[in-house]
Design a protein around this motif. Structure first.
Motif, PDB file in Angstrom:
ATOM      1  N   GLY A 171       0.812  -1.206   0.000  1.00 30.65           N
ATOM      2  CA  GLY A 171       0.000   0.000   0.000  1.00 30.65           C
ATOM      3  C   GLY A 171       0.848   1.259   0.000  1.00 30.65           C
ATOM      4  N   VAL A 172       0.209   2.350   0.399  1.00 32.00           N
ATOM      5  CA  VAL A 172       0.839   3.671   0.326  1.00 32.00           C
ATOM      6  C   VAL A 172       2.144   3.725   1.119  1.00 32.00           C
ATOM      7  CG1 VAL A 172       0.551   6.094   0.993  1.00 32.00           C
ATOM      8  CG2 VAL A 172      -1.315   4.879  -0.148  1.00 32.00           C
ATOM      9  N   SER A 173       2.153   3.182   2.318  1.00 36.73           N
ATOM     10  CA  SER A 173       3.357   3.261   3.146  1.00 36.73           C
ATOM     11  C   SER A 173       4.458   2.317   2.666  1.00 36.73           C
ATOM     12  CB  SER A 173       3.018   2.999   4.616  1.00 36.73           C
ATOM     13  OG  SER A 173       2.233   4.068   5.129  1.00 36.73           O
ATOM     14  N   ASP A 174       4.092   1.206   2.014  1.00 34.27           N
ATOM     15  CA  ASP A 174       5.106   0.357   1.393  1.00 34.27           C
ATOM     16  C   ASP A 174       5.824   1.121   0.287  1.00 34.27           C
ATOM     17  OD1 ASP A 174       4.724  -2.432   2.602  1.00 34.27           O
ATOM     18  OD2 ASP A 174       2.692  -1.952   1.961  1.00 34.27           O
ATOM     19  N   ALA A 175       5.049   1.867  -0.511  1.00 35.19           N
ATOM     20  CA  ALA A 175       5.651   2.647  -1.586  1.00 35.19           C
ATOM     21  C   ALA A 175       6.555   3.735  -1.021  1.00 35.19           C
ATOM     22  CB  ALA A 175       4.556   3.261  -2.458  1.00 35.19           C
ATOM     23  N   LEU A 176       6.133   4.359   0.076  1.00 34.56           N
ATOM     24  CA  LEU A 176       6.950   5.389   0.722  1.00 34.56           C
ATOM     25  C   LEU A 176       8.243   4.784   1.245  1.00 34.56           C
ATOM     26  CD1 LEU A 176       7.437   8.208   1.904  1.00 34.56           C
ATOM     27  CD2 LEU A 176       5.906   7.586   3.800  1.00 34.56           C
ATOM     28  N   ALA A 177       8.139   3.641   1.913  1.00 40.15           N
ATOM     29  CA  ALA A 177       9.335   2.968   2.424  1.00 40.15           C
ATOM     30  C   ALA A 177      10.275   2.585   1.284  1.00 40.15           C
ATOM     31  CB  ALA A 177       8.938   1.736   3.226  1.00 40.15           C
ATOM     32  N   GLY A 178       9.707   2.107   0.183  1.00 33.46           N
ATOM     33  CA  GLY A 178      10.523   1.724  -0.961  1.00 33.46           C
ATOM     34  C   GLY A 178      11.272   2.904  -1.535  1.00 33.46           C
ATOM     35  N   ALA A 179      10.595   4.052  -1.613  1.00 33.80           N
ATOM     36  CA  ALA A 179      11.249   5.258  -2.140  1.00 33.80           C
ATOM     37  C   ALA A 179      12.424   5.682  -1.268  1.00 33.80           C
ATOM     38  CB  ALA A 179      10.233   6.392  -2.245  1.00 33.80           C
ATOM     39  N   LEU A 180      12.346   5.391   0.023  1.00 33.80           N
ATOM     40  CA  LEU A 180      13.396   5.791   0.964  1.00 33.80           C
ATOM     41  C   LEU A 180      14.455   4.709   1.165  1.00 33.80           C
ATOM     42  CD1 LEU A 180      11.104   7.448   3.654  1.00 33.80           C
ATOM     43  CD2 LEU A 180      12.509   8.611   1.940  1.00 33.80           C
ATOM     44  N   GLY A 181      14.298   3.565   0.490  1.00 35.38           N
ATOM     45  CA  GLY A 181      15.269   2.489   0.622  1.00 35.38           C
ATOM     46  C   GLY A 181      15.212   1.793   1.964  1.00 35.38           C
ATOM     47  N   LEU A 182      14.015   1.666   2.540  1.00 42.45           N
ATOM     48  CA  LEU A 182      13.843   1.031   3.839  1.00 42.45           C
ATOM     49  C   LEU A 182      13.337  -0.397   3.680  1.00 42.45           C
ATOM     50  CD1 LEU A 182      11.998   3.975   5.650  1.00 42.45           C
ATOM     51  CD2 LEU A 182      14.455   3.486   5.667  1.00 42.45           C
ATOM     52  N   ARG A 183      13.737  -1.282   4.584  1.00 44.16           N
ATOM     53  CA  ARG A 183      13.223  -2.653   4.603  1.00 44.16           C
ATOM     54  C   ARG A 183      11.990  -2.695   5.494  1.00 44.16           C
ATOM     55  NH1 ARG A 183      18.918  -4.442   5.257  1.00 44.16           N
ATOM     56  NH2 ARG A 183      18.476  -4.517   7.484  1.00 44.16           N
ATOM     57  N   VAL A 184      10.889  -3.118   4.940  1.00 41.67           N
ATOM     58  CA  VAL A 184       9.630  -3.160   5.682  1.00 41.67           C
ATOM     59  C   VAL A 184       9.572  -4.412   6.540  1.00 41.67           C
ATOM     60  CG1 VAL A 184       7.119  -3.336   5.482  1.00 41.67           C
ATOM     61  CG2 VAL A 184       8.396  -1.789   3.968  1.00 41.67           C
ATOM     62  N   GLY A 185       9.273  -4.199   7.827  1.00 39.01           N
ATOM     63  CA  GLY A 185       9.107  -5.336   8.727  1.00 39.01           C
ATOM     64  C   GLY A 185       7.655  -5.744   8.896  1.00 39.01           C
ATOM     65  N   GLY A 186       6.751  -4.758   8.909  1.00 38.31           N
ATOM     66  CA  GLY A 186       5.333  -5.049   9.083  1.00 38.31           C
ATOM     67  C   GLY A 186       4.563  -3.771   9.291  1.00 38.31           C
ATOM     68  N   PRO A 187       3.237  -3.874   9.425  1.00 43.06           N
ATOM     69  CA  PRO A 187       2.426  -2.672   9.608  1.00 43.06           C
ATOM     70  C   PRO A 187       2.609  -2.060  10.987  1.00 43.06           C
ATOM     71  CG  PRO A 187       1.066  -4.634   9.740  1.00 43.06           C
ATOM     72  CD  PRO A 187       2.433  -5.104   9.352  1.00 43.06           C
ATOM     73  N   LEU A 188       2.475  -0.749  11.045  1.00 46.02           N
ATOM     74  CA  LEU A 188       2.496  -0.049  12.330  1.00 46.02           C
ATOM     75  C   LEU A 188       1.208  -0.310  13.089  1.00 46.02           C
ATOM     76  CD1 LEU A 188       3.804   2.068  14.243  1.00 46.02           C
ATOM     77  CD2 LEU A 188       2.678   3.832  12.861  1.00 46.02           C
ATOM     78  N   VAL A 189       0.093  -0.293  12.368  1.00 41.11           N
ATOM     79  CA  VAL A 189      -1.229  -0.567  12.946  1.00 41.11           C
ATOM     80  C   VAL A 189      -1.819  -1.745  12.173  1.00 41.11           C
ATOM     81  CG1 VAL A 189      -3.448   0.410  13.616  1.00 41.11           C
ATOM     82  CG2 VAL A 189      -1.479   1.921  13.311  1.00 41.11           C
ATOM     83  N   PRO A 190      -1.608  -2.972  12.634  1.00 42.03           N
ATOM     84  CA  PRO A 190      -2.064  -4.140  11.873  1.00 42.03           C
ATOM     85  C   PRO A 190      -3.578  -4.169  11.703  1.00 42.03           C
ATOM     86  CG  PRO A 190      -0.484  -4.771  13.574  1.00 42.03           C
ATOM     87  CD  PRO A 190      -0.858  -3.344  13.840  1.00 42.03           C
ATOM     88  N   ASP A 191      -3.997  -4.650  10.543  1.00 40.24           N
ATOM     89  CA  ASP A 191      -5.412  -4.867  10.271  1.00 40.24           C
ATOM     90  C   ASP A 191      -5.806  -6.193  10.918  1.00 40.24           C
ATOM     91  OD1 ASP A 191      -7.907  -5.542   9.252  1.00 40.24           O
ATOM     92  OD2 ASP A 191      -7.432  -4.955   7.197  1.00 40.24           O
ATOM     93  N   LEU A 202      -0.651   9.083  15.301  1.00 45.78           N
ATOM     94  CA  LEU A 202      -0.052   7.762  15.500  1.00 45.78           C
ATOM     95  C   LEU A 202       1.125   7.772  16.472  1.00 45.78           C
ATOM     96  CD1 LEU A 202       0.000   6.640  11.748  1.00 45.78           C
ATOM     97  CD2 LEU A 202      -1.683   6.018  13.492  1.00 45.78           C
ATOM     98  N   PHE A 203       1.381   8.902  17.133  1.00 44.41           N
ATOM     99  CA  PHE A 203       2.580   9.017  17.959  1.00 44.41           C
ATOM    100  C   PHE A 203       2.661   7.942  19.042  1.00 44.41           C
ATOM    101  CE2 PHE A 203       3.127  13.831  17.050  1.00 44.41           C
ATOM    102  CZ  PHE A 203       3.849  13.533  15.902  1.00 44.41           C
ATOM    103  N   ASP A 204       1.563   7.644  19.717  1.00 49.02           N
ATOM    104  CA  ASP A 204       1.593   6.634  20.781  1.00 49.02           C
ATOM    105  C   ASP A 204       2.012   5.277  20.220  1.00 49.02           C
ATOM    106  OD1 ASP A 204       0.824   8.484  22.660  1.00 49.02           O
ATOM    107  OD2 ASP A 204      -1.298   7.878  22.681  1.00 49.02           O
ATOM    108  N   LEU A 205       1.477   4.919  19.061  1.00 47.44           N
ATOM    109  CA  LEU A 205       1.801   3.625  18.447  1.00 47.44           C
ATOM    110  C   LEU A 205       3.239   3.600  17.942  1.00 47.44           C
ATOM    111  CD1 LEU A 205      -1.563   3.212  16.564  1.00 47.44           C
ATOM    112  CD2 LEU A 205      -0.754   1.761  18.425  1.00 47.44           C
ATOM    113  N   VAL A 206       3.709   4.733  17.445  1.00 45.42           N
ATOM    114  CA  VAL A 206       5.095   4.807  16.984  1.00 45.42           C
ATOM    115  C   VAL A 206       6.047   4.628  18.158  1.00 45.42           C
ATOM    116  CG1 VAL A 206       6.839   6.308  15.969  1.00 45.42           C
ATOM    117  CG2 VAL A 206       4.544   6.226  14.981  1.00 45.42           C
ATOM    118  N   ARG A 207       5.750   5.282  19.273  1.00 47.14           N
ATOM    119  CA  ARG A 207       6.600   5.111  20.461  1.00 47.14           C
ATOM    120  C   ARG A 207       6.571   3.655  20.927  1.00 47.14           C
ATOM    121  NH1 ARG A 207       4.699  10.322  21.885  1.00 47.14           N
ATOM    122  NH2 ARG A 207       2.951   9.417  23.047  1.00 47.14           N
ATOM    123  N   ALA A 208       5.401   3.046  20.904  1.00 46.84           N
ATOM    124  CA  ALA A 208       5.280   1.653  21.334  1.00 46.84           C
ATOM    125  C   ALA A 208       6.077   0.715  20.435  1.00 46.84           C
ATOM    126  CB  ALA A 208       3.810   1.241  21.354  1.00 46.84           C
ATOM    127  N   ALA A 209       6.240   1.098  19.164  1.00 46.65           N
ATOM    128  CA  ALA A 209       7.008   0.270  18.229  1.00 46.65           C
ATOM    129  C   ALA A 209       8.503   0.334  18.514  1.00 46.65           C
ATOM    130  CB  ALA A 209       6.731   0.712  16.794  1.00 46.65           C
TER     131      ALA A 209
END
Length: 285
Positions: free
Chosen positions: A109-129, A192-199
């Motif tokens: 999705g959108v954040s995968d594309a953003l991560a790809g543009a930045l050269g980041l390895r995706v581990g998983g969703p920040l807020v899982p469905d 999403l700050f609380d979830l980001v800190r928790a990550a």
């Protein structure tokens, strides 16, 4: 050539409308299901400039990330700017389809594309469905850098690799802090700050960060915050989505011509940097 209804069915397989947030307005806005489609244009915003580009290109279908009518309307009169968009689309037989929050949480999705543009390895969703048994869908992504960077270096990479905007990249935090893990979320992300800190990540890159939430977030933890332009964080999805439709077209033998708009529709058009000051107080009286 496929009919619009067939292409829309393919798009819905990528981004089912039922996965959109309840407040969202996704799906087909304009278009005859029986019209033939040979050329498709992807863009972030369904604004007049993009619609004119679709007409000039000869596109039969425009797919955008942002909705045209998010809060509904009582008129499509051409005297309104959104009504003029609708009139232009219909007069030129251009369909409009929207994939918004259903594309935000998609895999990919959108954040995968953003991560790809930045050269980041995706581990998983920040807020899982919770409806995804594989744990891959959801909002935002938690990522790793291949090699550690400072916050300053990560900001410079984002400025270089994301589309150029007047805003560029703003940073909150120690520019020399070392970053190994990053959370990203295309579009507005300061809820999403609380979830980001928790990550437990070192940095968070998103858009539309506001003064008070950022000030409070910085008081809570040393988490570095990188604020890019909203449009810039979502534009990489257009390239991803176009590639996905290209793959479907090849598989189905449709021979679609799929394009991505490079027109910058970020509303901010200029930036004036503050002049350095020797006054320790900084702000004017």
């Amino acid at each position: 050539m496929p009919r619009l209804s067939e292409v829309i069915a393919a798009l819905e397989s990528l981004w089912p409308a039922e996965r959109a947030e309840s407040w969202d307005a996704v799906g087909t806005v304009v278009g005859d299901p029986d019209q033939e489609v040979s050329r498709v244009l992807f863009a972030v915003d369904p604004v007049q400039e993009i619609v004119d580009e679709a007409v000039e290109l000869g596109a039969d279908l425009l797919v955008t990330h942002h909705p045209l009518y998010l809060r509904g309307t009582t008129t499509v009169a051409a005297s309104t700017f959104k009504g003029r968009v609708v009139h232009t689309l219909i007069k030129n037989d251009v369909a409009l389809h929207v994939a918004h929050t259903n594309a935000d949480t998609a895999d990919p999705g959108v954040s995968d594309a953003l991560a790809g543009a930045l050269g980041l390895r995706v581990g998983g969703p920040l807020v899982p469905d919770p409806t995804d048994p594989h744990g891959r869908r959801g909002l935002g992504r938690v990522c790793e850098l291949e090699h550690p960077l400072t916050v300053r270096e990560l900001a410079a990479r984002a400025a270089e690799r994301l589309p150029a905007t007047a805003q560029g990249i703003r940073v909150a935090g120690d520019p020399e802090a070392v970053v190994r893990t990053v959370a990203v979320s295309g579009g507005s992300g300061d809820s999403l700050f609380d979830l980001v800190r928790a990550a437990g990540v070192d940095a968070f890159l998103t858009a539309d960060l506001r003064h008070h939430p950022v000030s409070e977030a910085r008081a809570h933890s040393p988490l570095a915050l990188l604020d890019a332009a909203h449009w810039a964080t979502e534009w990489p999805w257009c390239e991803l989505a176009a590639a996905q439709l290209d793959e479907i077209s090849d598989r189905e033998g449709w021979d679609l011509r799929v394009h991505v708009s490079r027109t910058v529709t970020d509303p901010w058009t200029a930036h004036a940097a503050s002049a350095p000051t020797s006054d320790a107080m900084g702000a004017p009286n």
